[in-house]
Design a protein around this motif. Structure first.
Motif, short mmCIF file in Angstrom:
data_model
loop_
_atom_site.label_atom_id
_atom_site.label_comp_id
_atom_site.label_asym_id
_atom_site.label_seq_id
_atom_site.Cartn_x
_atom_site.Cartn_y
_atom_site.Cartn_z
N GLU A 1 2.60 5.14 6.04
CA GLU A 1 1.62 5.28 4.75
C GLU A 1 0.46 6.17 5.02
OE1 GLU A 1 2.03 5.15 1.75
OE2 GLU A 1 -0.07 5.14 1.08
N SER A 2 -0.18 5.93 6.19
CA SER A 2 -1.53 6.68 6.48
C SER A 2 -1.16 8.24 6.56
CB SER A 2 -2.11 6.11 7.77
OG SER A 2 -3.04 7.18 8.37
N ILE A 3 0.03 8.53 7.15
CA ILE A 3 0.55 9.95 7.35
C ILE A 3 0.83 10.49 6.21
CG2 ILE A 3 2.39 11.36 8.39
CD1 ILE A 3 2.41 9.30 10.76
N LEU A 4 1.57 9.80 5.19
CA LEU A 4 1.93 10.29 4.05
C LEU A 4 0.99 10.50 3.05
CD1 LEU A 4 5.27 8.21 3.52
CD2 LEU A 4 5.02 10.60 4.05
N GLU A 5 -0.07 9.57 3.17
CA GLU A 5 -1.32 9.83 2.31
C GLU A 5 -2.01 10.98 2.39
OE1 GLU A 5 -3.65 6.08 2.59
OE2 GLU A 5 -5.54 7.30 1.88
N ARG B 1 0.93 -1.22 -0.14
CA ARG B 1 0.10 -0.05 0.09
C ARG B 1 0.81 1.25 -0.01
NH1 ARG B 1 -5.45 -0.63 3.06
NH2 ARG B 1 -4.82 1.48 3.49
N VAL B 2 2.19 1.08 0.23
CA VAL B 2 2.99 2.36 0.26
C VAL B 2 2.90 3.10 -0.89
CG1 VAL B 2 5.61 3.28 0.37
CG2 VAL B 2 4.34 1.24 2.01
N CYS B 3 2.59 4.48 -0.81
CA CYS B 3 2.49 5.34 -1.94
C CYS B 3 1.78 4.80 -3.01
CB CYS B 3 3.86 5.81 -2.60
SG CYS B 3 4.98 6.52 -1.46
#
Lengths: 253, 454
Positions: free
Chosen positions: B349-353, B90-92
């Motif tokens: 990932e949730s933060i970057l999204e 799910r990353v990026c």
């Protein structure tokens, strides 16, 4: 309907403005985004910062509202220097005295519209019930009260932007910063947002500082300043622009 | 034909070429695959030992009856590894989907895009499997070189390497991962101008929560029946009850997170709690798999703690049991570490999204401390009750099982309160550590540069 081209436009930089940036310098590595920019904004004034991409418009806005600490120069609000204050102090200032509106993507996607608008009040310690009631009123004033239970993903771009404007206004700010506020909207939705901004300035005496590259948006402002390569190069109003030096000379005369 | 081969070659090159975020994702998937390969190879090697073998210092490897259990334990470790790989894919994902849209714009067909997605995940997994195999063989060779002919063995380094099953596993894993990668695009229409989802994110199913109710009931009924005339059926019901409880713990956490988030969001006036609760309600599946794997570890750890308490109460001086329980706990600790790593990837990932809306929040005056607390609460809100529940269920199931053996274990087995508290504490500490390690992503994500639109 509020139209562009104000008759009561002010052409010279106000002396001793509500918000003032003096000789602002900001570099990102080898890129000089601001090269000694000075700008003052008076209460109730609508100022548009225009210029080509990469000219330093957004950087100037970010320095003036305290998101960025400039490498050089000073920023004062209501006579008090703010650039030297702590990040926490500037955060509180942005939450209480300033309102900030971006192009898009500023609402918390998981929160409902009314919770998004209530967030600054909750952060200020207001009780949940009172904060939600005030947020509901702010949405009603902008004609989007029916969006209160919806999430940002369920709104159109224009609706989302008006909810964001409601959030920026819910604390009754004295200065509203808007970075390309209509950049992602169609012309009708853009007009509604701009009309809201100008009405706010007229009714509440709120100063509005907006960044835009669109001449039609800039036409809503009392004063336009043009940036190029990190410098203010022209300033003026609906009757035309003059080089910055000439405007200052005229003001002094 | 040659044109097809050329096209396939181009697709493979497109799958291999990507931005920095794609390389990070490929690297993480490969790391997960390498770790999974090592666990699986260890299981295969344990199964190559023949008969009762006195060379081994450890009874778990000496006894032919215990080795399948050891191998099964190694394969159980694949559960958190698979969850870790799932979180890494799910990353990026948003950026990857935009990249796929540009392929469509350049003329790729929908099936070619699916093939690129499958090849990307498959190649990453193959890379990880090869690295895992190479690393395993290298470490094994080093350890084998240190062992003399008469020395006793701690690990099975002297057995012939099971090349057949090992290579089969190394080739199977990329195929499975590739198919999973292609299936992940099922609900997504990759068009030339962007990516659209066919339907909204589905609400998590509530039926797994019924397993949490039905599983323990089955254990209790099975316990009663096991003592009676239909003891065989009772024991089957017992095992099914334990299995249902485990599956329930794994699958129900998303539903519990969504319901809990909705309830908390309705009443709280605290900004950090409100953001965390609404985030859980909106995307309960995001981290729930990683949290589930920590929770399942807690279930097994608490069950082990009760078994240990029961065994050591009757045979306090038996070194075999003491050593075996140490090894089981070590295995569970490894599983917790892998699960926490999956949680770290999920939180980051949730933060970057959401970095643009987080950056806008900070810009409009939200203290970053509020967002830190929101990230922390987003992990703790579903974890703490699930950990307590899993620990209680794990211990309760074993108490019921011990009761069913008819040796009045129910009355003799002391409650290992200290060990059970330790289980909850270790699970929460591992999750807190994963959250703490993800906070630098928050600080990076809220930089003013995220607010530039030009």
């Amino acid at each position: 309907m509020i139209a562009p081209a104000m008759s009561q436009a002010r052409f010279a930089d106000p002396v001793g403005g509500l918000l003032e940036g003096r000789d602002l310098v900001q570099a990102f590595g080898a890129t000089h985004a601001l090269r000694g920019v000075s700008l003052a904004v008076a209460p109730g004034e609508v100022v548009a910062i225009t210029g080509p991409s990469g000219s330093g418009k957004s950087t100037l806005l970010h320095c003036l509202c305290g998101i960025l600490t400039p490498d050089g120069g000073e920023v004062s609000y209501a006579g008090e220097r703010i650039d030297a204050r702590s990040d926490a102090h500037r955060s509180i200032l942005r939450r209480t005295a300033f309102g900030i509106l971006f192009q898009f993507g500023q609402l918390v996607p998981e929160l409902t519209a009314v919770e998004n608008v209530a967030l600054p009040l909750l952060l200020g310690g207001r009780r949940r019930g009172a904060a939600l009631a005030a947020a509901g009123d702010a949405l009603d004033r902008l004609g989007v009260g029916e969006l209160a239970p919806k999430r940002p993903g369920e709104m159109s771009g224009g609706q989302g932007q008006r909810v964001a404007l409601a959030r920026a206004l819910v604390t009754s700010p004295r200065v509203l910063f808007a970075d390309e506020p209509t950049g992602a909207l169609d012309s009708l939705a853009g007009e509604q947002v701009l009309a809201g901004l100008v009405r706010l300035s007229r009714d509440e005496g709120t100063a509005v500082l907006m960044v835009t590259h669109d001449a039609a948006v800039a036409a809503y402002a009392d004063r336009e300043v043009v940036m190029r390569d990190g410098e203010l190069v022209e300033t003026g109003g609906p009757n035309g622009l003059v080089p910055v030096g000439a405007a200052l000379t005229g003001a002094r005369a | 034909m040659s044109a097809r081969i050329e096209a396939f070659g181009s697709l493979l090159r497109l799958a291999a070429a990507g931005s920095r975020s794609d390389r990070v994702r490929v690297g993480l998937v490969a790391l997960g695959a390498a770790v999974g390969t090592v666990f699986s190879l260890a299981a295969f090697v344990v199964l190559t030992i023949q008969g009762h073998d006195e060379r081994y210092t450890n009874n778990l490897l000496q006894e032919p009856g215990l080795r399948p259990g050891v191998a099964f334990g190694c394969w159980l470790l694949l559960i958190p590894v698979l969850v870790f790989i799932g979180m890494c894919t799910r990353v990026c994902a948003e950026r990857r989907e935009r990249r796929y849209a540009t392929f469509r714009l350049a003329g790729a067909t929908p099936s070619q895009v699916r093939l690129i997605a499958a090849a990307e995940t498959g190649l990453a997994t193959l890379l990880g499997a090869v690295v895992g195999l190479g690393g395993f063989l290298a470490v094994r060779a080093v350890l084998a070189a240190r062992v003399g002919d008469e020395d006793r063995l701690t690990l099975p380094v002297g057995e012939p390497f099971p090349w057949g099953p090992a290579l089969f596993f190394c080739l199977l894993m990329p195929v499975v991962a590739g198919v999973a990668g292609a299936l992940a695009l099922r609900g997504v229409v990759v068009g030339p101008l962007g990516v659209a989802r066919r339907h909204r994110r589905p609400r998590p199913a509530s039926w797994p929560a019924l397993l949490l109710l039905g599983g323990p009931i089955a254990v209790v009924i099975g316990d009663r029946l096991a003592d009676g005339a239909i003891g065989g059926s009772g024991r089957v019901l017992l095992v099914l009850g334990v299995a249902a409880t485990c599956v329930g713990l794994l699958l129900a956490s998303a539903w519990l997170a969504a319901v809990g988030g909705r309830l908390v969001a309705r009443v709280t006036g605290r900004p950090a709690l409100l953001i965390a609760a609404r985030r859980l309600e909106a995307d309960p599946g995001g981290q729930s798999w990683a949290i589930s794997s920590v929770v399942v570890c807690a279930f097994f750890a608490s069950a082990t703690a009760v078994f240990k308490a029961d065994t050591l109460a009757t045979q306090p001086d038996d070194q075999f049991y003491a050593r075996s329980f140490e090894l089981v706990n070590l295995g569970i600790l490894v599983a917790v570490i892998v699960a926490a790593a999956g949680l770290l990837v999920g939180i980051a990932e949730s933060i970057l999204e959401r970095r643009r809306s987080l950056a806008a929040l900070v810009a409009t005056g939200t203290p970053i401390g509020t967002l830190r607390r929101a990230v922390l609460l987003q992990g703790l809100l579903p974890l703490v009750p699930a950990m307590l529940l899993a620990t209680a269920l794990g211990a309760g199931c074993v108490f019921a099982l011990l009761g069913s053996t008819g040796d009045d274990g129910m009355t003799r087995t002391p409650l290992p309160l200290a060990d059970l508290t330790l289980v909850v504490a270790v699970g929460i500490a591992a999750s807190l550590a994963a959250t703490a390690l993800s906070l630098p992503f928050l600080h990076r994500g809220v930089r003013p540069s995220e607010l530039r639109f030009e």
